[in-house]
Design an enzyme around this catalytic site. Structure first.
Site, short mmCIF file in Angstrom:
data_model
loop_
_atom_site.label_atom_id
_atom_site.label_comp_id
_atom_site.label_asym_id
_atom_site.label_seq_id
_atom_site.Cartn_x
_atom_site.Cartn_y
_atom_site.Cartn_z
N HIS A 82 33.39 17.75 -5.30
CA HIS A 82 34.01 19.25 -5.27
C HIS A 82 34.47 19.81 -6.61
O HIS A 82 34.86 21.08 -6.53
CB HIS A 82 35.07 19.52 -4.05
CG HIS A 82 34.69 18.62 -3.01
ND1 HIS A 82 33.42 18.45 -2.23
CD2 HIS A 82 35.30 17.49 -2.07
CE1 HIS A 82 33.39 17.82 -1.02
NE2 HIS A 82 34.57 17.01 -1.16
N ASP A 238 31.46 10.37 -4.77
CA ASP A 238 32.26 8.85 -4.59
C ASP A 238 31.90 8.24 -3.20
O ASP A 238 31.71 7.20 -3.06
CB ASP A 238 33.49 9.00 -4.85
CG ASP A 238 34.38 10.24 -4.20
OD1 ASP A 238 33.62 10.83 -3.35
OD2 ASP A 238 35.52 10.27 -4.71
#
Length: 489
Positions: A82, A238
């Site tokens: 993000h 991740d």
């Protein structure tokens, strides 16, 4: 023997793992990072600090196993999702990166959702301030000169790719968290881009996480001592990289990630959006797969914060707390140190200790923190159930998974078996190394992304399950009672 390098650009550290063709880790490196918080709700990092940390990690790996390092055939990248890395026409950052746990664009996220409610289904989730798109609306409103100068928008790990290959590329799982990706089509959404006054020229190219994205530039290869052509895989955000490392690529595979942030992650064979439940429905890092995820902004970071506050070693605190544990704590802890995403979408929420008395000891505080994080995952489990995805078991990855004591608390709080794996703390960096191998060899994901050996399966304890139920409800009531005060604070 060929080797594969996984690099994870996290929030608190850059982690790197060098794996051989038998998928054994032959060298590891960990380089700390710092976060800048200039104002309330802000969270930023300098992209150049990531690159310097990567360089330092490479030096550590070469020192640990120079011969294996020289035989690297592929590099995979993972990273915090993000983040908004804004580049000018010369590919230089225009400002510090705005991170996933930055809440300044709460107003912009609300406006985006109100103006374009039809987009949330295609984007897989409602717009929230953690995502990249609302951050760009904030920049346009508050830093218009910077917004006008933007030529490319990158995600954190992809800035490292740019340094390695010279190519502006991302992959599906990280692009999924921008609120610009049409998840079902696995392509940029022109409508979502237009909603933020952007277009495809601002975006990196898209590949699958297991596909090649470019080759390491000759000058970097010479500097690092690499021999021959080295492919750089698409990689993964991740969460998805952790899933690849755990072998969670088949329908129904589920795990809990206890890193700086936390995720409750379930792989799906189809795109199954549930934006009304504040559940993220995103593309996976391997082709033809998606996942549903509840995302919490605070997980093992709460334990690290507590240890820092008490000026104690985390391991010592865990041992003492486990020895003192008898039943659920009388102290409640709201773990919202950096706000919260699932289920509250509340950047103003904050951490709270409730129920302190003169008898409260350090171990009571630590137990409350461990339970508070687990209670937030109980909320996440409830959201996934509302989205039609029941949880019957969960693996554990991330630094928090090293604690069998915490895993036992999780099992009874969630009332599902918890599975601990060998090497589960390696997490996203190991998944990135697996993706590097897939890009270099063309093997099928199913052949490489297998589950690691099970360390132990922890069953819920029926007596504790019953004792925790009212504490979970008290935890929820406490947030509801305090929510108006968080906004006024």
């Amino acid at each position: 023997m060929p080797h594969y390098l996984g690099i994870d650009v996290g929030t608190s550290a850059v982690k790197a793992i060098l794996a051989d063709e038998r998928q054994n880790a032959v060298a590891e490196a960990d380089v700390s990072l710092t976060v800048s918080r200039l104002h309330d709700l802000w969270s930023e990092q300098d992209p150049e600090a990531w690159w310097q940390a990567v360089q330092t990690a490479i030096e550590q790996l070469r020192a640990a196993n120079a011969s294996a390092f020289a035989d690297i055939r592929g590099i995979g990248l993972s990273g915090q999702m993000h983040g908004a890395v804004l580049l000018d026409e010369n590919n230089r950052p225009l400002r510090p990166a705005i991170l996933w746990n930055d809440g300044r664009s709460f107003r912009e996220a609300q406006e985006l959702g109100a103006k374009h409610p039809e987009l949330s289904h295609a984007m897989g989730v409602i717009p929230m301030p953690g995502f990249t798109a609302p951050k760009l609306l904030w920049v346009a409103r508050h830093e218009p000169d910077i917004f006008r100068a933007i030529r490319k928008i990158m995600l954190p790990k992809d800035y490292i790719r740019l340094k390695l290959t010279g190519a502006a590329v991302t992959e599906m799982s990280d692009a999924a968290g921008t609120w610009w990706l049409d998840e079902a089509r696995r392509d940029w959404s022109d409508a979502a881009l237009a909603a933020t006054d952007l277009n495809r020229q601002h975006m990196p190219d898209l590949v699958e996480g297991s596909q090649p994205s470019g080759m390491v530039r000759s000058e970097i290869a010479a500097q690092w001592g690499l021999q021959g052509d080295v492919v750089v895989a698409g990689g993964a955000g991740d969460a998805a990289a952790g899933a690849v490392g755990l072998g969670a690529i088949e329908d129904g595979s589920a795990f809990i990630s206890l890193g700086t942030s936390g995720q409750l992650f379930v792989t799906t064979k189809e795109f199954s959006p549930a934006p009304e439940a504040v559940v993220h429905s995103f593309c996976h890092a391997v082709p033809g797969r998606w996942f549903q995820m509840a995302a919490m902004l605070n997980a093992a970071s709460c334990l690290a914060w507590t240890a820092s506050l008490l000026k104690r070693d985390i391991g010592d605190l865990l041992r003492e707390t486990e020895a003192a544990y008898r039943s659920p704590s009388n102290v409640l802890f709201l773990p919202y140190l950096a706000g919260e995403r699932t289920p509250h979408n509340d950047p103003y929420a904050r951490g709270v200790f409730f129920g302190l008395s003169p008898a409260t000891q350090q171990t009571d505080l630590v137990q409350a923190v461990l339970e508070g994080v687990a209670f937030s995952f109980a909320d996440a489990k409830q959201c996934l159930e509302q989205a039609g995805t029941p949880l019957t078991y969960a693996g554990m990855i991330g630094g928090g998974s090293r604690s069998a004591f915490w895993a036992r608390i999780f099992a009874s709080v969630l009332d599902v078996p918890m599975v601990r794996y060998q090497g589960s703390d390696k997490g996203p960096a190991f998944g990135a190394a697996r993706l590097a191998r897939l890009a270099a060899t063309g093997e099928a994901p199913e052949a490489v992304c297998t589950a690691p050996s099970i360390l132990e399966t922890i069953e819920p304890q029926p007596q504790l399950v019953e004792l925790y139920r009212p504490r979970i409800e008290a935890f929820r009531n406490l947030y509801r009672a305090l929510k108006p005060e968080f906004v006024r604070a």
